[in-house]
Design an enzyme around this catalytic site. Structure first.
Site, PDB file in Angstrom:
ATOM      1  N   ARG A   1       0.769  -1.152  -0.201  1.00  0.00           N
ATOM      2  CA  ARG A   1       0.068   0.076   0.059  1.00  0.00           C
ATOM      3  C   ARG A   1       0.958   1.278  -0.213  1.00  0.00           C
ATOM      4  O   ARG A   1       1.588   1.487   0.853  1.00  0.00           O
ATOM      5  CB  ARG A   1      -0.743   0.004   1.230  1.00  0.00           C
ATOM      6  CG  ARG A   1      -1.654   1.434   1.355  1.00  0.00           C
ATOM      7  CD  ARG A   1      -2.739   1.188   2.371  1.00  0.00           C
ATOM      8  NE  ARG A   1      -3.832   0.646   1.868  1.00  0.00           N
ATOM      9  CZ  ARG A   1      -5.103   0.699   2.463  1.00  0.00           C
ATOM     10  NH1 ARG A   1      -5.519   1.410   3.489  1.00  0.00           N
ATOM     11  NH2 ARG A   1      -6.161  -0.035   1.953  1.00  0.00           N
TER      12      ARG A   1
ATOM     13  N   GLN B   1     -10.402  -3.565  -3.327  1.00  0.00           N
ATOM     14  CA  GLN B   1     -11.552  -3.251  -3.203  1.00  0.00           C
ATOM     15  C   GLN B   1     -12.791  -3.475  -4.110  1.00  0.00           C
ATOM     16  O   GLN B   1     -13.713  -3.995  -3.692  1.00  0.00           O
ATOM     17  CB  GLN B   1     -11.499  -1.681  -2.704  1.00  0.00           C
ATOM     18  CG  GLN B   1     -12.790  -1.133  -2.453  1.00  0.00           C
ATOM     19  CD  GLN B   1     -13.214  -1.552  -0.985  1.00  0.00           C
ATOM     20  OE1 GLN B   1     -12.450  -1.495   0.031  1.00  0.00           O
ATOM     21  NE2 GLN B   1     -14.300  -2.019  -0.762  1.00  0.00           N
TER      22      GLN B   1
ATOM     23  N   ARG C   1     -14.123  -8.476   1.538  1.00  0.00           N
ATOM     24  CA  ARG C   1     -12.537  -8.250   1.198  1.00  0.00           C
ATOM     25  C   ARG C   1     -11.820  -9.370   1.471  1.00  0.00           C
ATOM     26  O   ARG C   1     -10.822  -9.895   0.861  1.00  0.00           O
ATOM     27  CB  ARG C   1     -12.201  -6.974   2.002  1.00  0.00           C
ATOM     28  CG  ARG C   1     -12.674  -5.478   1.942  1.00  0.00           C
ATOM     29  CD  ARG C   1     -12.306  -5.090   0.386  1.00  0.00           C
ATOM     30  NE  ARG C   1     -10.818  -5.133   0.239  1.00  0.00           N
ATOM     31  CZ  ARG C   1     -10.074  -4.083   0.898  1.00  0.00           C
ATOM     32  NH1 ARG C   1     -10.370  -3.013   1.230  1.00  0.00           N
ATOM     33  NH2 ARG C   1      -8.568  -4.263   0.462  1.00  0.00           N
TER      34      ARG C   1
ATOM     35  N   HIS D   1      -7.563   0.813  -6.624  1.00  0.00           N
ATOM     36  CA  HIS D   1      -7.595   0.115  -5.380  1.00  0.00           C
ATOM     37  C   HIS D   1      -8.272  -1.434  -5.635  1.00  0.00           C
ATOM     38  O   HIS D   1      -9.587  -1.319  -5.443  1.00  0.00           O
ATOM     39  CB  HIS D   1      -8.541   0.848  -4.281  1.00  0.00           C
ATOM     40  CG  HIS D   1      -8.406   0.169  -2.984  1.00  0.00           C
ATOM     41  ND1 HIS D   1      -7.651  -0.787  -2.464  1.00  0.00           N
ATOM     42  CD2 HIS D   1      -9.089   0.690  -1.728  1.00  0.00           C
ATOM     43  CE1 HIS D   1      -8.052  -0.839  -1.283  1.00  0.00           C
ATOM     44  NE2 HIS D   1      -8.974  -0.185  -0.876  1.00  0.00           N
TER      45      HIS D   1
ATOM     46  N   CYS E   1     -16.493   1.949   0.690  1.00  0.00           N
ATOM     47  CA  CYS E   1     -15.384   1.131   0.831  1.00  0.00           C
ATOM     48  C   CYS E   1     -14.787   1.447   2.080  1.00  0.00           C
ATOM     49  O   CYS E   1     -14.329   0.320   2.890  1.00  0.00           O
ATOM     50  CB  CYS E   1     -14.087   1.600  -0.008  1.00  0.00           C
ATOM     51  SG  CYS E   1     -13.570   3.418   0.138  1.00  0.00           S
TER      52      CYS E   1
ATOM     53  N   ASP F   1     -17.188   7.385  -1.423  1.00  0.00           N
ATOM     54  CA  ASP F   1     -15.809   7.321  -0.662  1.00  0.00           C
ATOM     55  C   ASP F   1     -15.667   8.845  -0.170  1.00  0.00           C
ATOM     56  O   ASP F   1     -16.137   9.766  -0.449  1.00  0.00           O
ATOM     57  CB  ASP F   1     -14.782   7.103  -1.768  1.00  0.00           C
ATOM     58  CG  ASP F   1     -13.559   6.738  -1.019  1.00  0.00           C
ATOM     59  OD1 ASP F   1     -13.334   6.548   0.243  1.00  0.00           O
ATOM     60  OD2 ASP F   1     -12.351   6.666  -1.619  1.00  0.00           O
TER      61      ASP F   1
HETATM   62  N1  NVA Z   1      -9.816   7.161  -1.159  1.00  0.00           N
HETATM   63  C1  NVA Z   1      -9.543   6.360  -0.179  1.00  0.00           C
HETATM   64  C2  NVA Z   1      -9.790   4.994   0.243  1.00  0.00           C
HETATM   65  C3  NVA Z   1      -9.544   4.473   1.355  1.00  0.00           C
HETATM   66  C4  NVA Z   1      -9.948   2.775   1.637  1.00  0.00           C
HETATM   67  C5  NVA Z   1      -8.038   6.732   0.275  1.00  0.00           C
HETATM   68  O1  NVA Z   1      -7.117   6.568  -0.611  1.00  0.00           O
HETATM   69  O2  NVA Z   1      -7.784   7.169   1.415  1.00  0.00           O
HETATM   70  N1   CP Z   2     -11.413  -0.071   2.432  1.00  0.00           N
HETATM   71  C1   CP Z   2     -10.087  -0.058   2.542  1.00  0.00           C
HETATM   72  O1   CP Z   2      -9.093  -0.327   2.203  1.00  0.00           O
HETATM   73  O2   CP Z   2      -9.975   0.155   4.133  1.00  0.00           O
HETATM   74  P1   CP Z   2      -8.629   0.251   4.978  1.00  0.00           P
HETATM   75  O3   CP Z   2      -7.947   1.551   4.499  1.00  0.00           O
HETATM   76  O4   CP Z   2      -8.887   0.315   6.442  1.00  0.00           O
HETATM   77  O5   CP Z   2      -7.864  -0.743   4.576  1.00  0.00           O
END
Ligand code: NVA
Ligand code: CP
Length: 309
Positions: free
Chosen positions: A105, A135, A294, A132, A266, A226
């Site tokens: 990540r 997801q 997930r 992502h 998400c 989101d």
């Molecule tokens: N768009 C959000 C998704 C988190 C799961 C982010 O990147 O923070």
């Molecule tokens: N939806 C998602 O990826 O959540 P986290 O950021 O908690 O992993």
């Protein structure tokens, strides 16, 4: 129970690394894996290298791997040399020699690609600023469970043209699900992703980008949102509120969708910003089922990428 042919050893850097048939096979495998009496055995080690916070992705990948009989190593940058600036090219070549599979990540998609370039083990995108994909696999499984299919349905997304929006757009194009993105003109999805989605699009599938949430919501089967400020954009969060307020998913918007519409997010959610508590906790919300999924799709992904039947 069958893992996917020709999947072993591949990377998942983008949802577009999968075909419609592979996505369908993965979701079938994920559904089968919900049966806890099935116990595929996987004596492998998954690394989790997360440069950003995570609850769902970290825990669902970890539990998935433990339930498969494998091990997990948390490679948080604050406890590894990564946080002290060791180059990705070096880190990737070293981790490659210890681990069987690595989920990353991070911020830049290019950094994820560098991991994939230098490592021979499968690299999974556990979220970047661009995409992502894990997801979106869970989202598709949830939609399939609720409607029996995702093909030919319409998913409408409201808010920021971010990583989740980008992957939804690509996934819709690949699997034949109409996607409408309602975003301010200043926060459109990535133009290269839009072009890629247009070129991958199945015949008859519609991709709609609009500034107008009222246009996007009409007859939608899936209403999705989101956060307005993603990880890394926290300094901008207050300034974004007035820009996005017209895109809030609330009861008024939801009544204009299909009467059987479901609501997805998400998570984590910011209540009363991108979604009201009333809708998030309401009877059309499927967000907890979506979060659970997930784990199931990632289990299917791990088995398939590791080539374990
Ligand atoms: N768009 C959000 C998704 C988190 C799961 C982010 O990147 O923070
Ligand atoms: N939806 C998602 O990826 O959540 P986290 O950021 O908690 O992993």
């Amino acid at each position: 129970m069958e893992t996917i042919n020709n999947f072993q050893g591949r990377d998942l850097l983008s949802i577009a690394d999968l075909t419609a048939a592979e996505i369908a096979q993965l979701l079938t495998l994920a559904s089968q894996l919900k049966d806890k009496t099935l116990k595929p055995q996987c004596q492998k080690v998954l690394g989790l290298l997360f440069y950003k916070a995570s609850t769902r992705t970290r825990v669902s990948f970890s539990v998935a791997m433990y339930q498969l009989g494998g091990q997990v190593i948390d490679l948080n940058p604050s406890v590894t040399q990564v946080g002290r600036g060791e180059p990705i090219s070096d880190t990737a070549r070293v981790l490659d020699r210890y681990l069987d599979i690595l989920a990353v990540r991070t911020f830049k998609q290019e950094d994820l690609e560098t991991f994939a370039h230098y490592a021979t083990i499968p690299i999974i995108n556990a979220l970047t600023d661009l995409e992502h994909p894990c997801q979106i696999l869970a989202d598709l499984l949830t939609i399939q469970e609720c409607f029996g299919t995702y093909q030919g349905l319409t998913l409408s997304y409201f808010g920021d043209g971010n990583n989740v929006a980008n992957s939804l757009l690509l996934a819709g194009a690949i699997v034949g699900m109409n996607v409408r993105l309602a975003t301010p003109k200043t926060h459109l999805p990535d133009p290269n992703i839009v072009a890629q989605a247009e070129s991958l699009k199945q015949p008859g599938t519609e991709i709609t980008l609009t500034e107008d949430p009222q246009i996007a919501v009409k007859g939608a089967h899936v209403v999705y949102t989101d956060v307005w400020a993603s990880m890394g954009q926290e300094a901008d969060a207050q300034a974004r509120i007035p820009i996005f307020s017209a895109y809030q998913v609330n009861q008024n918007l939801l009544t204009q969708a299909d009467s059987e519409a479901i609501v997805l997010h998400c998570l984590p959610a910011h209540r009363e910003e991108e979604i009201t508590t009333e809708v998030l906790e309401g009877k059309q919300s499927r967000v907890w089922q979506q979060a659970e999924n997930r784990m199931h799709v990632q289990k299917a992904l791990l088995l398939s990428l590791l080539g374990i039947n």
